[in-house]
Design an enzyme around this catalytic site. Structure first.
Site, mmCIF file in Angstrom:
data_model
loop_
_atom_site.group_PDB
_atom_site.id
_atom_site.type_symbol
_atom_site.label_atom_id
_atom_site.label_comp_id
_atom_site.label_asym_id
_atom_site.label_seq_id
_atom_site.Cartn_x
_atom_site.Cartn_y
_atom_site.Cartn_z
ATOM 1 N N LEU A 1 -33.720 55.439 25.656
ATOM 2 C CA LEU A 1 -33.727 54.213 26.637
ATOM 3 C C LEU A 1 -33.119 52.974 26.422
ATOM 4 C CD1 LEU A 1 -37.177 55.770 25.928
ATOM 5 C CD2 LEU A 1 -35.966 56.760 27.772
ATOM 6 N N ASN B 1 12.702 32.556 -0.257
ATOM 7 C CA ASN B 1 12.031 31.418 -0.746
ATOM 8 C C ASN B 1 11.667 30.444 0.897
ATOM 9 O OD1 ASN B 1 10.200 29.846 -3.662
ATOM 10 N ND2 ASN B 1 11.700 28.716 -1.831
ATOM 11 N N ARG C 1 -37.369 38.974 24.958
ATOM 12 C CA ARG C 1 -37.868 37.922 23.745
ATOM 13 C C ARG C 1 -37.116 37.146 23.027
ATOM 14 N NH1 ARG C 1 -42.771 40.935 20.370
ATOM 15 N NH2 ARG C 1 -42.300 39.262 19.235
ATOM 16 N N ASN D 1 9.104 28.169 17.431
ATOM 17 C CA ASN D 1 9.059 29.237 18.637
ATOM 18 C C ASN D 1 8.663 29.101 19.701
ATOM 19 O OD1 ASN D 1 6.507 28.729 17.327
ATOM 20 N ND2 ASN D 1 6.242 30.956 18.115
#
Lengths: 468, 468, 468
Positions: free
Chosen positions: A9, A377, A16, A386
């Site tokens: 159901l 590194n 509420r 980019n």
């Protein structure tokens, strides 16, 4: 097919909740509450599931999606018995047992559905009904039992006298019916003064007709009841989260503070992983064994390798290898792949970036759309440019490259293996393997020495440095 | 004027707090506890409020400020009855009812004050007294009632025998007096062995004199009691926070984990907003409907638009429009105005900066004292150098400008609409609309092409790129 | 020596933890649980402590370390009585009382050990036994007492009938024995069907032999019981954390939300400090008075001065002076010393760096291996390039220096007092006091004006700016 089906159901308005989102779609531990119900029914071996929808039907239908679950609309909405009647029409003719479940009661465990099925079958009853004893029974129909414990009636609160109101046992609204009996009697449910047909009336029809109704008691009241408002939603979230945390702890995961840890229901965590406080593990996340996640980590739909630490950082839709250290204050956006042994330091942002084994990005860098090799590194302040305002371009950095602090990498661009860039270099052209570039725009040191003596590396600027 | 007034007792030292801050000024949910008391009294319709101060009087007087509230000093401090006597002298002559409230009991609801007023008036009593049943009654005066339930005496713990000590109902220390009776009897309170006058003795005076004393029972014991130490302060914070969260949930706000959400008492939140865990909403903050705030967000005195998300970021004293995305790990310092549809990405700091609609600052940037137009793209690593060691200067960026990565904007400086800057540019002079500048210091490309062929944009460095 | 010793049972496998880490080494509030036991025993005046180890003996031995505690191996593991027998052999001959403590019961307070010692001595009993009433007694041996309250038997759950199972009082597993009696009887403990010797059988030996056994009841059941699984570990963490928070609150520290604050057991906090939610104070951390820590702060093994604020930041193994402001989103890595009055702004990383009084690093900077003087201003985007791929080098910045935005400092390098750098400068050589350098690589303005007129400071680029 063993002849078991469920009618769920999900037509109620949930006023509420005060929400534009249908009540049954409010999420709990990463899933809409309705899907928790469907999952528990499936776990109980009930494969045919019909969801009766009403308010906001389109949204609910879309959320339930395909699979074994069917949806049907109840329009207009004339009560729970009417909804069951509509759902019943879609069930296989071979259905022998019909579970009726509430779409807003997401915590009912599969074991309870199984018990209702067993009790209905074993008791040769037309109805097995789920009862519970909530801390506040007001608003619910009370179960009145006779001296022998048999159900005599369900009395709605409006019809109850003081003695009945004192009774703490209530009808939770979840049932298992004998399919034949249900089909034969669903049409007999009377119309209430409000114009609706209530499922509860079937109990009276059964008892007055001399049919058996058996009662199954919910082991924990708070698991049986429906959610009516946001306060109930928060309470259900807390219960569900507690159960998920317990499951992982039984599996050998340390969760320092289960009450402040949010783990979605499908997350997997390896043994001896440690989840520190204020951590979110959501979606399809998998955490490797011995990993340390948090405090203040958010891992969304990602795979984290064994022994990896994610400290006060966000990882989204990425795959992180073993023995990696991330954070604090880093952000892996979707589409990253981090190799084993990498160190993704503080204040680092990665996006659609692959990093090879053992590379280091200690601080303040943004790499987007990049392929980084092994043992690279990356100096502090490195940024991949980019995006040129129109399209995104990729950056490639070869193994053992040494990117100096504040290097700008204007994609598309490639840094060869073992190449180096100087502090502040703006790299706009590919750098061959082993070469060093400096300056803005960056040039090879040899070339620059001839053309631009003021950039002589002897005088500085040319010798690349990075930080650690 | 309906003849109602309050005397608020705020003279106590609060030694168990071990604080240099007066006890009644310790904050709770964003307000000093004394102001919670004054607000509840005002809500109960009591406009004249006299606060009796003692220890650290100046600090308390300053905090109460002006308005309808008066302060008066009690020096030396000779007990609660003495304090009420001093406060009484400042009340309007037309005062008919006098509520006595404790400055360190900040959770007493307005409804309880109203009930005391009603009970005193309706019962034609000289005193209406607030009673409660704390989980640990030790230290409080016990209420002794006769068989009919009428109050017989309040027995202080030191004077109580074992049977009385067993009584769980205690005097909470909050009263409503008939003003005339109080004026007539306040002088009759005896001196205790410690040299103080205790308000409790008025109850005995009333009962022995045949006057009625009525008892009002606090609906929840923990709301009635005073705060004595930091542990009590933390407990009150938790209770108050729970009530605030409940109020918002009733209004249609999802609060995923109320126990880890800190919402100050004056905050407003729109329907269907979602507050994720570990979030602070403080001061005069207003959150729009459908906003998603958190996890780990801190919104201080700011307005957040509808459908905006603030993820793991800090927003201070700023106004953020609708459909904005902020975070994670960004910091809006005071004085920002963010237009609709902006994207304030990770690791961004803004201060006194206005951003037009649809602009993007995806990563690692600091804009201070800046006016940014619409549809602007700010590349990663952009910094406004707004301080020259002496004064702050403003930066202006026009609509649709494209700021390349690592651009330094030396204020005062203006970037025209549609202008572009190259990666690493140090912009020290205004850039006209539509122009492109590159280099350190930045020059227009046309100019630079002639003077500095090594900066030819064909070779890189000149073509501005940004990131996304 | 007063003849008191303890045998600590730490040989169990803890299989329900599902961990490779020995159960007794799982950390609680910053210490392995076994060390909590040893600390409480020491606090109770028991200086000789023998830990009996079994599974993963090496790890436990390493964790217990030297000091007054001895370890001894139980191989093979033949039960708790066998373990006590082995430990007993190492005790001083003058030992008069032997406490037997469980290594996995880290919450037993020193006061309870003291009470067991007193009860054994005062009662002239051969055994004083700790009893508790856990909320779920299942699995534990029940205490059966006679009408006078004397202990009759301990009945293990497998041997118990329904009436005994109803008893809620259980044997907590902690004892104080008369040393002579224990030595005389430990060999008499029979072998169980599983081949083990159980300590509980000593109780039956005592009672059947007519010796006295006294019972000490644990004031709080949850403090007496052992930890069996990760769920129990989390519960113990919560209890311990609550007690630590209570202690600080009694000392005058405001802890806004004790349940979301993690304070390790050895942390010290000054009066009127305020600890905001979601904060970790760990290791040997000391917080000064009036400091404000959090929300979302993590302070590890650091000293924070009075009136200093640390907001949403991480501080590791550093010393921060008074009146400093840190955060949000900053990270002090180990080895920093921050002088009084400094401002370490948002998005700042420091490592092995000393900062003099009143200096400011407002935003987005990384200083590693640096010595910074007083009243220095570090512009946004400043980075020390302290690593050249091989070694780390130091950076020195003199008093009142003004470092422009985006300055790269290639270590080893020194900036003299009062010197300035321009925006984007790449500093590769020492800058004398009072001089200004600009450019990449950075040159003194005088020199550059002659050689490179396009860098004329009149045209920009040369005049250093910073941000605030």
């Amino acid at each position: 097919m063993i002849g078991r089906a469920a009618v769920v159901l999900a037509a109620g308005q949930g006023t509420r909740m005060r929400s534009r989102l249908p009540k049954v779609l409010h999420p709990l531990a990463g899933r809409p509450m309705l899907q928790h119900v469907l999952a528990s029914l499936a776990e109980a071996g009930i494969e045919q599931q019909v969801v009766v929808v009403g308010h906001d039907a389109e949204q609910v239908e879309a959320a339930v999606g395909g699979g074994a679950t069917t949806t049907v609309r109840q329009e207009p909405q004339k009560g729970t018995a009417d909804a069951v009647r509509i759902g019943l029409e879609l069930l296989d003719s071979g259905t022998q047992q019909v579970v009726v479940a509430m779409g807003d009661a997401p915590l009912v465990p599969a074991a309870v559905f199984e018990e209702l099925l067993s009790a209905q079958a074993a008791g040769d009853a037309c109805i097995a009904l789920l009862a519970s004893r909530p801390s506040d029974p007001s608003g619910y129909g009370r179960l009145v039992r006779d001296a022998g414990g048999s159900l005599q009636a369900i009395v709605e609160e409006d019809d109850a006298d003081a003695a009945v109101l004192e009774l703490g046992e209530v009808n939770a609204g979840t049932y298992c019916f004998d399919a034949g009996w249900l089909r034969a009697n669903i049409g007999a449910v009377p119309v209430s003064p409000s114009g609706e047909h209530y499922l509860t009336d079937l109990v009276e029809i059964a008892i007055s007709g001399g049919s058996r109704v058996v009662v199954v008691s919910s082991p924990r009241a708070e698991l049986a009841m429906g959610i009516n408002d946001r306060s109930g939603l928060a309470a259900a979230e807390r219960i569900l989260r507690g159960e998920i945390a317990e499951r992982h702890m039984r599996n050998g995961v340390t969760i320092v503070d289960p009450s402040s840890t949010f783990i979605d229901i499908d997350v997997q965590i390896g043994e001896d992983a440690r989840i520190e406080p204020w951590t979110v593990l959501s979606g399809a996340t998998r955490i490797g064994s011995d990993a340390v996640i948090g405090p203040q980590a958010q891992i969304l739909d990602s795979k984290i390798g064994a022994r990896t630490t994610v400290w006060s950082s966000v990882v989204e839709s990425s795959v992180v290898g073993e023995d990696v250290e991330i954070g604090p204050y880093s952000h892996l956006r979707p589409g990253c792949e981090i190799g084993p042994g990498c160190r993704i330091g503080n204040f680092t942002e990665l996006k659609k970036t692959r990093i090879g084994a053992g590379s280091q990005i200690h601080h303040f860098s943004y790499l987007g759309d990049a392929d980084v090799g092994e043992a690279v590194n990356i100096g502090a302040g490195t940024i991949t440019a980019n995006f040129d305002g129109t399209a995104k371009h990729r950056t490639t950095i070869g193994d053992r490259a040494f990117i100096g602090v504040d290097t700008m990498l204007r994609a598309p661009v490639s840094i060869g293996p073992g190449a180096r860039t100087g502090a502040g270099a703006v790299v706009t052209r590919d750098v061959p393997a082993g070469e060093t570039v400096v300056g803005m725009p960056a040039r090879r040191i040899g070339t620059r020495q001839r053309k631009a003596p003021d950039r002589n590396p002897e005088q500085g600027g040319g010798k690349p440095r990075s930080d650690a």
